[in-house]
Scaffold this active site. Sequence first.
Site, PDB file in Angstrom:
ATOM      1  N   LYS A 130     -44.509  12.754 -22.084  1.00 13.15           N
ATOM      2  CA  LYS A 130     -42.888  13.479 -21.883  1.00 13.15           C
ATOM      3  C   LYS A 130     -42.096  12.459 -22.080  1.00 13.15           C
ATOM      4  O   LYS A 130     -40.993  12.559 -23.658  1.00 13.15           O
ATOM      5  CB  LYS A 130     -42.445  13.808 -20.141  1.00 13.15           C
ATOM      6  CG  LYS A 130     -41.404  13.823 -20.533  1.00 13.15           C
ATOM      7  CD  LYS A 130     -40.497  15.361 -21.031  1.00 13.15           C
ATOM      8  CE  LYS A 130     -38.689  15.246 -20.917  1.00 13.15           C
ATOM      9  NZ  LYS A 130     -38.625  16.575 -21.632  1.00 13.15           N
ATOM     10  N   LEU A 171     -35.779  14.040 -10.176  1.00 12.65           N
ATOM     11  CA  LEU A 171     -34.691  12.816  -9.866  1.00 12.65           C
ATOM     12  C   LEU A 171     -34.477  12.718 -11.062  1.00 12.65           C
ATOM     13  O   LEU A 171     -35.060  12.971 -12.128  1.00 12.65           O
ATOM     14  CB  LEU A 171     -34.873  11.976  -8.896  1.00 12.65           C
ATOM     15  CG  LEU A 171     -35.404  12.498  -7.631  1.00 12.65           C
ATOM     16  CD1 LEU A 171     -35.401  11.852  -6.171  1.00 12.65           C
ATOM     17  CD2 LEU A 171     -34.009  13.259  -7.032  1.00 12.65           C
ATOM     18  N   PRO A 172     -33.636  11.690 -12.151  1.00 14.98           N
ATOM     19  CA  PRO A 172     -33.750  10.980 -13.128  1.00 14.98           C
ATOM     20  C   PRO A 172     -34.313  10.205 -13.420  1.00 14.98           C
ATOM     21  O   PRO A 172     -34.582  10.342 -14.270  1.00 14.98           O
ATOM     22  CB  PRO A 172     -32.594   9.600 -12.545  1.00 14.98           C
ATOM     23  CG  PRO A 172     -31.058  10.378 -11.325  1.00 14.98           C
ATOM     24  CD  PRO A 172     -32.732  11.199 -10.652  1.00 14.98           C
TER      25      PRO A 172
END
Length: 308
Positions: free
Chosen positions: A180, A74-75
């Site tokens: 990330k 998801l975003p």
Amino acid sequence: MTTAPARTELRIAFLGLGAIGTPMARHLAASPFELTVWNRTAEKSRAFGAEFAARVADTPAEAARGADVVITCLPSSVEVESVLAGEHGLLVGLERGAVFVDCTSGDPAASRRIAEQVKKRGVEFLDAPVSGGVSGAEQARLTVMAGGDAAVLERVRPVLTVFGEKIVHCGVVGTGHALKSVNNGLLALHIWSTAEALATLARVGVSPDVALDTINASSGRSNASMNLFPERVLTGRFPRTFRLALLDKDSRIAAGVAREAGVDARLLALAAELFASAHDELGEEADHVEAVRLVERAAGVELRSAAQ
Ligand code: NDP
């Protein structure tokens, strides 16, 4: 005579059929695992189920029910927490012994919270964001950065290998998301600094073709200069593969991670500031590389190839 491979005992639920989630889920549908998909916009999951070998769930709870591995893409962590909650949320369906793998590029603090929340229901959690872009996902060549228990990662490695080429154990819960975000902070800096470099050179009379070709044979090169600029900026194509809004979010997370770690990371903070302003100016649907347009406008140049 060969027989079709049997679907194995592992059942996977995949939630979030976005730009990168869809090719990831497509590989899972073609794998020996049993797949159920859920997407907020139901037309997308129905179309997916009609084309690929996957069941379609009406709610996150229904997707999670009976699944051994539940994957979200998801975003941001905000949407992951909202999909977990509520009467038909993931938490209701997640079963004891399942592993919840969040492939969203999320926030380490939220991941620690989610891990605690699902642990109470006997569910293990890994934050496992990916890199490699939509093309990497299409080729099943993603890098997966996992935070959490190493033994849990080994249990789900066969599933992650379906779309990932390099699966890295980063450390405890939250470290996948930290790595990330910092990687994407570097991406943001490379895009912006390469745009500034080429704009400066254009203003003193060096064409973007000559500048980029020379930088790419020299020490200032990066993935941005070697791939993104030649394919997207010099061509003026700017395809929409990774939304600027998402790189804004990642840059902000990276700056926050550095701040909490007590590191004086001025460039990560600057990347967050620059990409927040680009997001404001260019809106929700712009691609991340379009941030270059702000540098172009300010410098009064267009960084296009003479061949265009
Ligand atoms: P998209 O914006 O293309 O898709 C987002 C997905 O999340 C869609 O399925 C969307 O559903 C769903 N969604 C959005 N809001 C909600 C909500 N409130 N509740 C439930 N579902 C919601 O994003 P990407 O696929 O590009 O990115 C997904 C994640 O992967 C992000 O964290 C991103 O940073 C990361 N990532 C993306 C890469 C890329 O190249 N695109 C590369 C590496 C990481 P709907 O269809 O209804 O809109």
